[in-house]
Design a protein around this motif. Structure first.
Motif, mmCIF file in Angstrom:
data_model
loop_
_atom_site.group_PDB
_atom_site.id
_atom_site.type_symbol
_atom_site.label_atom_id
_atom_site.label_comp_id
_atom_site.label_asym_id
_atom_site.label_seq_id
_atom_site.Cartn_x
_atom_site.Cartn_y
_atom_site.Cartn_z
ATOM 1 N N MET A 1 0.839 -1.209 0.000
ATOM 2 C CA MET A 1 0.000 0.000 0.000
ATOM 3 C C MET A 1 0.862 1.242 0.000
ATOM 4 S SD MET A 1 -2.129 2.323 0.821
ATOM 5 C CE MET A 1 -1.589 3.930 1.384
ATOM 6 N N PRO A 2 0.560 2.229 -0.819
ATOM 7 C CA PRO A 2 1.361 3.440 -0.848
ATOM 8 C C PRO A 2 1.230 4.243 0.439
ATOM 9 C CG PRO A 2 -0.551 3.600 -2.312
ATOM 10 C CD PRO A 2 -0.557 2.233 -1.740
ATOM 11 N N LEU A 4 1.745 4.099 3.574
ATOM 12 C CA LEU A 4 1.035 3.651 4.790
ATOM 13 C C LEU A 4 2.065 3.202 5.802
ATOM 14 C CD1 LEU A 4 -2.021 3.208 5.584
ATOM 15 C CD2 LEU A 4 -1.607 0.810 5.194
ATOM 16 N N LEU A 135 -7.948 13.446 1.341
ATOM 17 C CA LEU A 135 -6.536 13.403 0.964
ATOM 18 C C LEU A 135 -6.031 14.787 0.575
ATOM 19 C CD1 LEU A 135 -6.064 10.347 -1.414
ATOM 20 C CD2 LEU A 135 -4.950 10.766 0.777
ATOM 21 N N GLN A 145 0.397 9.526 -7.273
ATOM 22 C CA GLN A 145 0.360 8.986 -5.895
ATOM 23 C C GLN A 145 -1.073 8.990 -5.365
ATOM 24 O OE1 GLN A 145 3.063 12.002 -4.415
ATOM 25 N NE2 GLN A 145 4.437 10.400 -3.654
ATOM 26 N N ARG A 146 -1.783 10.095 -5.680
ATOM 27 C CA ARG A 146 -3.163 10.195 -5.197
ATOM 28 C C ARG A 146 -4.015 9.080 -5.810
ATOM 29 N NH1 ARG A 146 -4.166 15.441 -6.200
ATOM 30 N NH2 ARG A 146 -5.189 15.037 -8.164
ATOM 31 N N GLU A 148 -3.020 6.211 -6.705
ATOM 32 C CA GLU A 148 -2.659 4.933 -6.052
ATOM 33 C C GLU A 148 -3.363 4.790 -4.707
ATOM 34 O OE1 GLU A 148 1.854 4.465 -7.840
ATOM 35 O OE2 GLU A 148 1.595 4.648 -5.678
ATOM 36 N N VAL A 149 -3.368 5.891 -3.950
ATOM 37 C CA VAL A 149 -4.008 5.824 -2.627
ATOM 38 C C VAL A 149 -5.517 5.598 -2.790
ATOM 39 C CG1 VAL A 149 -4.475 7.045 -0.464
ATOM 40 C CG2 VAL A 149 -2.236 7.240 -1.534
ATOM 41 N N TRP A 152 -6.083 2.062 -3.608
ATOM 42 C CA TRP A 152 -5.861 1.257 -2.397
ATOM 43 C C TRP A 152 -7.048 1.372 -1.436
ATOM 44 C CZ3 TRP A 152 -5.734 3.086 2.610
ATOM 45 C CH2 TRP A 152 -5.430 2.129 3.578
ATOM 46 N N ALA A 153 -7.543 2.603 -1.250
ATOM 47 C CA ALA A 153 -8.650 2.809 -0.291
ATOM 48 C C ALA A 153 -9.912 2.105 -0.791
ATOM 49 C CB ALA A 153 -8.901 4.296 -0.091
ATOM 50 N N ALA A 189 -8.721 6.475 3.353
ATOM 51 C CA ALA A 189 -7.710 7.103 2.488
ATOM 52 C C ALA A 189 -6.735 7.966 3.284
ATOM 53 C CB ALA A 189 -8.391 7.937 1.411
ATOM 54 N N GLN A 191 -5.669 7.274 6.152
ATOM 55 C CA GLN A 191 -4.900 6.369 6.997
ATOM 56 C C GLN A 191 -5.130 6.555 8.501
ATOM 57 O OE1 GLN A 191 -0.868 6.500 5.518
ATOM 58 N NE2 GLN A 191 -1.639 6.723 3.444
#
Ligand code: ATP
Length: 277
Positions: A1-2, A4, A135, A145-146, A148-149, A152-153, A189, A191
């Motif tokens: 996960m990016p 984290l 975010l 990057q955003r 990716e997050v 992931w979320a 998102a 974290q």
């Protein structure tokens, strides 16, 4: 996960799975609540509660309507701050720090301790923008990057496969159950360490409810979850520990299996067997 890095996938030290929760050591606790009392004006809602909430476990708050479950949940990320009527006594420590200490920034506390409400409340914007919203406020990330997050979320909230081809559609085009998972994705998102869930499935159909329950179980490998529920079967299915409140007091708090199969107090037994509340 990016990105984290402060969260691990390992679980906390072994915790007791039976018996009273005095067995939860401070080192395995995320929240330590000591002598917490809260009143709305002259009306008391919580009375001298002391309990530890174990890290990376699911803890359920149960009890009859008006017993103080939501009040307790909201106290954990200071959602009462804006209510001038509220009077509070006692302490709440998150990972050893008093959450009311002057140096604690409320916005950062609420990032660490996210909250999901009973009725799904996506913002009037796209699926993508809903997850990006927090975010953008909290972190400055490059678009890649955003993205990716966000992926992931949405995967973490078990929603990615259903929305990956329609990320720019309105969030309101999703079903109620999907909207609730979107709200969970939005919360994940940024974290958080803790997710507070106030009857997150009570407005949903049985299949969506099961998905939320599966999600709760899957998230505890990296988060602490605290769930308010009226649904005893749900508390039994998803939680590791259960706190039974009545009249603003903590009546019994134990490993969920123990509380449901062998409650220590008649009051608890009356509630879980449906003879009270
Ligand atoms: N904003 C408020 N102002 C005044 N009194 C309040 C407020 N919110 C809750 N209360 C009162 O505080 C007590 C505890 O309410 P709370 O919502 O925490 O209970 P609950 O166990 O979550 O109830 P329910 O299961 O019905 O949601 C109740 O007597 C309620 O009427």
């Amino acid at each position: 996960m990016p990105a984290l890095d402060h969260v691990t996938d390992s679980v906390s030290p072994a915790l007791a799975t039976t018996g009273a929760v005095t067995e939860i050591p401070a080192s395995a606790s995320c929240f330590e609540i000591e002598g917490l009392s809260l009143a709305y004006g002259d009306t008391p809602a919580l009375s001298n509660l002391t309990l530890r909430i174990p890290r990376q476990r699911v803890t359920a708050f149960i009890g009859p309507s008006g017993c103080g479950k939501t009040t307790l949940l909201r106290a954990l990320n200071r959602l009462h701050d804006l209510n001038e009527e509220v009077r509070r006594g006692g302490h709440i420590h998150l990972e050893g720090q008093e959450i009311h200490a002057p140096e604690v920034e409320v916005a950062e506390l609420r990032r660490r301790v996210g909250m999901v409400f009973q009725t799904p409340n996506p913002f009037p914007m796209s699926i993508y923008e809903n997850v990006a919203f927090g975010l953008r406020l909290q972190m400055s990330l490059k678009k890649r990057q955003r993205d990716e997050v966000i992926e992931w979320a949405l995967r973490s909230a078990a929603l990615w496969d259903e929305v990956k081809d329609r990320l720019h559609d309105s969030a309101w085009s999703l079903s109620g159950g999907q909207q609730q998972r979107l709200v969970i994705a939005r919360t994940l998102a940024v974290q958080p360490e803790v997710l507070l869930l106030d009857e997150p499935a009570s407005a949903l159909d049985p299949i969506s409810t099961l998905k939320i329950e599966e999600l709760i179980r899957s998230l505890k490998s990296r988060l602490t979850l605290i769930l308010v529920t009226h649904n005893m079967q749900q508390a039994a299915r998803v939680s590791d520990y259960t706190a039974f409140l009545n009249g603003g007091e903590l009546v019994e708090y134990a490993a969920t299996d123990a509380l449901f199969t062998n409650p220590r107090l008649a009051q608890t037994e009356n509630y879980i067997t449906g003879r009270m509340g």
